[in-house]
Design a protein around this motif. Structure first.
Motif, PDB file in Angstrom:
ATOM      1  N   ASN A  59       0.810  -1.236   0.000  1.00 50.54           N
ATOM      2  CA  ASN A  59       0.000   0.000   0.000  1.00 50.54           C
ATOM      3  C   ASN A  59       0.839   1.280   0.000  1.00 50.54           C
ATOM      4  OD1 ASN A  59      -2.501  -1.458   0.126  1.00 50.54           O
ATOM      5  ND2 ASN A  59      -2.143  -1.787   2.323  1.00 50.54           N
ATOM      6  N   LEU A  60       1.903   1.289  -0.821  1.00 47.68           N
ATOM      7  CA  LEU A  60       2.705   2.498  -0.974  1.00 47.68           C
ATOM      8  C   LEU A  60       2.379   3.255  -2.257  1.00 47.68           C
ATOM      9  CD1 LEU A  60       6.266   1.404   0.256  1.00 47.68           C
ATOM     10  CD2 LEU A  60       4.633   2.924   1.406  1.00 47.68           C
ATOM     11  N   VAL A  61       1.371   2.771  -2.998  1.00 49.28           N
ATOM     12  CA  VAL A  61       1.028   3.410  -4.270  1.00 49.28           C
ATOM     13  C   VAL A  61       0.634   4.868  -4.047  1.00 49.28           C
ATOM     14  CG1 VAL A  61      -0.616   3.439  -6.184  1.00 49.28           C
ATOM     15  CG2 VAL A  61       0.370   1.269  -5.413  1.00 49.28           C
ATOM     16  N   GLU A  62      -0.262   5.084  -3.105  1.00 44.20           N
ATOM     17  CA  GLU A  62      -0.738   6.450  -2.864  1.00 44.20           C
ATOM     18  C   GLU A  62       0.402   7.371  -2.442  1.00 44.20           C
ATOM     19  OE1 GLU A  62      -4.070   8.788  -0.130  1.00 44.20           O
ATOM     20  OE2 GLU A  62      -4.084   6.598  -0.258  1.00 44.20           O
ATOM     21  N   THR A  63       1.334   6.827  -1.623  1.00 45.39           N
ATOM     22  CA  THR A  63       2.480   7.637  -1.183  1.00 45.39           C
ATOM     23  C   THR A  63       3.297   8.108  -2.377  1.00 45.39           C
ATOM     24  OG1 THR A  63       2.619   6.457   0.922  1.00 45.39           O
ATOM     25  CG2 THR A  63       4.601   7.617   0.172  1.00 45.39           C
ATOM     26  N   LEU A  64       3.585   7.202  -3.283  1.00 49.75           N
ATOM     27  CA  LEU A  64       4.459   7.533  -4.411  1.00 49.75           C
ATOM     28  C   LEU A  64       3.714   8.189  -5.565  1.00 49.75           C
ATOM     29  CD1 LEU A  64       6.827   4.427  -4.368  1.00 49.75           C
ATOM     30  CD2 LEU A  64       7.263   6.736  -3.521  1.00 49.75           C
ATOM     31  N   GLN A  65       2.405   8.375  -5.383  1.00 51.72           N
ATOM     32  CA  GLN A  65       1.658   9.212  -6.319  1.00 51.72           C
ATOM     33  C   GLN A  65       1.474  10.619  -5.755  1.00 51.72           C
ATOM     34  OE1 GLN A  65      -1.905   6.831  -6.850  1.00 51.72           O
ATOM     35  NE2 GLN A  65      -1.234   6.161  -8.901  1.00 51.72           N
ATOM     36  N   GLY A  66       1.992  10.823  -4.540  1.00 51.56           N
ATOM     37  CA  GLY A  66       1.878  12.125  -3.898  1.00 51.56           C
ATOM     38  C   GLY A  66       2.753  13.161  -4.571  1.00 51.56           C
ATOM     39  N   PRO A  67       2.655  14.392  -4.104  1.00 52.22           N
ATOM     40  CA  PRO A  67       3.374  15.482  -4.789  1.00 52.22           C
ATOM     41  C   PRO A  67       4.887  15.358  -4.699  1.00 52.22           C
ATOM     42  CG  PRO A  67       2.380  16.254  -2.724  1.00 52.22           C
ATOM     43  CD  PRO A  67       1.848  14.872  -2.956  1.00 52.22           C
ATOM     44  N   GLY A  68       5.393  14.678  -3.625  1.00 54.58           N
ATOM     45  CA  GLY A  68       6.836  14.544  -3.501  1.00 54.58           C
ATOM     46  C   GLY A  68       7.520  15.887  -3.333  1.00 54.58           C
ATOM     47  N   PRO A  69       8.598  16.167  -4.089  1.00 48.87           N
ATOM     48  CA  PRO A  69       9.146  15.220  -5.065  1.00 48.87           C
ATOM     49  C   PRO A  69       9.960  14.125  -4.400  1.00 48.87           C
ATOM     50  CG  PRO A  69      10.482  17.193  -5.011  1.00 48.87           C
ATOM     51  CD  PRO A  69       9.332  17.441  -4.082  1.00 48.87           C
ATOM     52  N   PHE A  70      10.110  12.991  -5.129  1.00 53.07           N
ATOM     53  CA  PHE A  70      10.868  11.846  -4.644  1.00 53.07           C
ATOM     54  C   PHE A  70      11.949  11.483  -5.654  1.00 53.07           C
ATOM     55  CE2 PHE A  70       6.391  11.132  -3.288  1.00 53.07           C
ATOM     56  CZ  PHE A  70       6.560  11.264  -1.913  1.00 53.07           C
ATOM     57  N   THR A  71      13.004  10.931  -5.134  1.00 55.52           N
ATOM     58  CA  THR A  71      13.981  10.236  -5.976  1.00 55.52           C
ATOM     59  C   THR A  71      13.887   8.768  -5.605  1.00 55.52           C
ATOM     60  OG1 THR A  71      15.455  12.143  -6.061  1.00 55.52           O
ATOM     61  CG2 THR A  71      16.408   9.996  -6.597  1.00 55.52           C
ATOM     62  N   VAL A  72      13.625   7.926  -6.600  1.00 56.67           N
ATOM     63  CA  VAL A  72      13.434   6.494  -6.354  1.00 56.67           C
ATOM     64  C   VAL A  72      14.525   5.708  -7.073  1.00 56.67           C
ATOM     65  CG1 VAL A  72      11.899   4.507  -6.662  1.00 56.67           C
ATOM     66  CG2 VAL A  72      10.958   6.739  -6.046  1.00 56.67           C
ATOM     67  N   PHE A  73      15.224   4.884  -6.308  1.00 58.17           N
ATOM     68  CA  PHE A  73      16.180   3.944  -6.888  1.00 58.17           C
ATOM     69  C   PHE A  73      15.413   2.630  -7.064  1.00 58.17           C
ATOM     70  CE2 PHE A  73      18.607   7.058  -4.482  1.00 58.17           C
ATOM     71  CZ  PHE A  73      19.483   7.509  -5.458  1.00 58.17           C
ATOM     72  N   ALA A  74      15.024   2.340  -8.310  1.00 57.75           N
ATOM     73  CA  ALA A  74      14.041   1.295  -8.609  1.00 57.75           C
ATOM     74  C   ALA A  74      14.720  -0.010  -9.017  1.00 57.75           C
ATOM     75  CB  ALA A  74      13.121   1.783  -9.730  1.00 57.75           C
TER      76      ALA A  74
END
Length: 640
Positions: A59-74
């Protein structure tokens, strides 16, 4: 209507042509306008399907759809498959949600960072929770591409509406203290010390435990400094016996606090910290600088990188290996200190320490440097006598420039132990004259070690020799060695004793000692420094049929001095002649190179050409001496 169409057709055609050209130009420099957020971007990337499934599961989908910004190492799909296999999970469903949540958050950093903005170090913290509910640190290594906690970025800079995605080739696990030590090349010596250098202590298992721990992690440079201080040690491999490995293990335990993960901001000045080894550390806070006092006399260990947060520890990188008092005692005779630290630890050298601090040039730091140096260290009694003789009430009354040069006059390059010292001249670190020429020191080893003629000539004698330092050697001396002029140099050398007698006892009507001690110009008699003295040895005087009477001897002695010039050997004409006028008014001619063993040959005022220069460049504060093997004779018939 037809007429209107005829008018519009060319206009419409022109508009379409311009539009097409404009679109074509835009294709040359297409703007990066992201259309998808991070979740959308990942969902549309085939090699990130496992990542999307994992994010959905916890259930982290909503978090990573948030405004952020985020840097994600995928992590790519292959990375997830390797992670599941390595940890014994059949599939993503087998991974506990709390574990998977923290692992995924350990790939997310607040802020929008392109790969070019990443630098080597611990500047990033993920959204995962480490010890004490602090955010876990990430170690970024940009020395060869970009690696994050050892995971390599294989596809950087995928731009989303709410951040940036960098695809990596491995899942970034939750790092413990051992992981961070092994990841960082600047801590490789510590990694070796914790493993192969201490085989009987399983530090890897201990520091991979639940903790919490506070770890003071010496850098590679810190270990190099320790090894440089250990007499006979070149590397950690020299901890080669069970006894020495126990010593190293004890040192390492002194760097660990068990039961608490303490951040730098939680420390207070003079706080006492109990270590795993059993002895204490004392915190020293000076402004923003945090350091730790151990059992060693050397400088404290300063925190170079604070608050590296692991899953089970907070790590502070320090610039010195900490030593408990028990180890300092056990390593007596093996553990060396710098010259500065030896002076600080020696009560009888407290005035020397105060002088080093007061002088220009940050001499305490200089004498903690690599060197090597030989330091002739005056005792407190020696400084007291120096102050009294020069009518200074305290060290503070000595002009700083004078004090600095006096101190440098006690420093010689190289590590010269007593057995290495021989009778002759060396250059000190003190300088004189407009060219800042190094001053000479005469060492006489005929009976002990006497410097510049001993106490009666503003010199000293070695009282305690061979205190070995990590950066050289200290010899304690009984006097402050003054800055020598040409008279001091003549008096110091027994081979000039006949010359000194001639300049004093045999010519009482002329104050040669006073004249040749001058440091200021514009004297009424016109005899001004600097002086270049051609000094006949005792053997040169012995070769005379007889020493002349005072009147003639005075002219002979004046014939050996050139005033107003500090003429060192390099100033003489190479492969040719140099003419100089002496105080007696006759010229002498110096020819380089000399014949036979002579450095140079001299023709004196009477035309004698068999005079040889046999030693050069004995430098004083007010001139220079060159030793010669024959007394020069002036042409006294042309004197007025």
């Amino acid at each position: 209507m037809k007429n209107l169409l005829r008018i519009l057709k060319p206009t419409l055609f022109a508009f379409l042509l311009v539009f097409a050209i404009s679109c074509d130009n835009d294709d040359d420099n297409p703007p990066q306008v992201p259309a998808l957020d991070i979740i959308g971007l990942a969902s549309g990337t085939d090699e990130l399907s496992n990542l999307v499934a994992a994010i959905t599961k916890v259930n982290l989908v909503e978090t990573l759809q948030g405004p952020g910004p985020f840097t994600v190492f995928a992590p790519n799909d292959a990375a997830f498959e390797a992670f599941l296999s390595a940890n014994g999970f059949a599939d993503l469903d087998a991974v506990p949600n709390d574990v998977l949540t923290q692992v995924l958050l350990n790939h997310v950093v607040s802020g929008n960072l392109l790969s070019g903005a990443l630098t080597t170090g611990y500047d990033l913290s993920s959204l995962a929770s480490g010890t004490g509910d602090r955010n876990l640190s990430l170690f970024v290594d940009t020395s060869d591409g970009v690696k994050v906690n050892g995971s390599t970025v294989v596809a950087p800079n995928r731009i989303a509406t709410n951040g940036t995605v960098h695809i990596v080739d491995a899942v970034i696990g939750l790092p413990n203290a051992v992981n961070f030590v092994t990841l960082n090349p600047a801590l490789s010596s510590l990694a070796t010390a914790l493993t192969s250098a201490t085989p009987d202590t399983d530090f890897a298992t201990i520091l991979s435990g639940d903790g919490p721990f506070t770890i003071f992690a010496p850098t590679n440079a810190a270990f190099d400094e320790l090894l440089g201080r250990l007499d006979g040690f070149d590397s950690l491999d020299d901890f080669s016996t069970p006894e020495l490995q126990t010593v190293l293990a004890t040192i390492l335990q002194y760097h660990v606090v068990s039961g608490a993960a303490v951040g730098a901001g939680d420390l207070s000045n003079e706080q006492v910290i109990a270590t795993l080894q059993g002895e204490d550390l004392v915190v020293n806070i000076d402004g923003t600088t945090v350091s730790f006092l151990d059992g060693d006399i050397a400088q404290p260990a300063t925190v170079a990188i604070a608050d590296i947060v692991a899953s089970n520890a907070v790590i502070h990188a320090v610039d010195k290996v900490l030593l408990p008092q028990s180890i300092v005692d056990a390593l007596e005779g093996v553990l060396l200190s710098t010259i500065t630290d030896i002076a600080i630890a020696t009560p009888a050298l407290s005035n020397l320490v105060a002088a080093l601090v007061a002088a220009d040039g940050d001499l305490p730091t200089v004498l903690r440097g690599a060197g090597p140096f030989t330091v002739f260290a005056p005792t407190d009694d020696a400084f007291a006598a120096f102050l009294e003789a020069n009518e200074f009430a305290t060290l503070a009354d000595v002009p700083v420039d004078v004090l600095t040069q006096v101190l440098l006059n006690h420093v010689v390059g190289g590590a010269n132990f007593a057995a290495d010292l021989t009778t002759g001249y060396v250059s000190t670190s003190a300088t004189a004259g407009p060219d800042a020429t190094a001053l000479s020191m005469f060492i006489n080893t005929a009976d002990g070690v006497i410097l510049n003629g001993g106490l009666m000539n503003s010199g000293a004698a070695v009282a305690t020799a061979d205190i070995k330092a990590s950066n050289g050697v200290v010899h304690v001396v009984d006097g402050v060695i003054g800055l020598p002029n040409v008279v001091n140099h003549a008096v110091a050398n027994p081979n000039f004793s006949t010359l000194v007698n001639a300049l004093t006892t045999l010519t009482p009507a002329t104050d040669f000692a006073g004249i040749l001690s001058r440091t200021e110009g514009e004297n009424e008699d016109g005899i001004n420094p600097a002086f270049t003295v051609f000094a006949p040895t005792n053997a040169a005087f012995a070769a005379l049929d007889a020493v002349p009477a005072e009147e003639t001897l005075t002219q002979v002695l004046l014939h050996h001095v050139v005033a107003g010039a500090n003429v060192r050997s390099e100033a003489l004409t190479p492969d040719g002649e140099t003419v100089a006028t002496t105080l007696e008014n006759d010229d002498i001619t110096i020819t380089l190179p000399g014949t036979g063993d002579n450095i140079g040959d001299i023709q004196d005022g009477t035309g004698n050409t068999d005079i040889g220069i046999i030693a050069v460049d004995v430098q004083g504060t007010n001139g220079v001496i060159h030793a010669i093997n024959k007394v020069m004779i002036p042409n006294t018939t042309n004197n007025n």
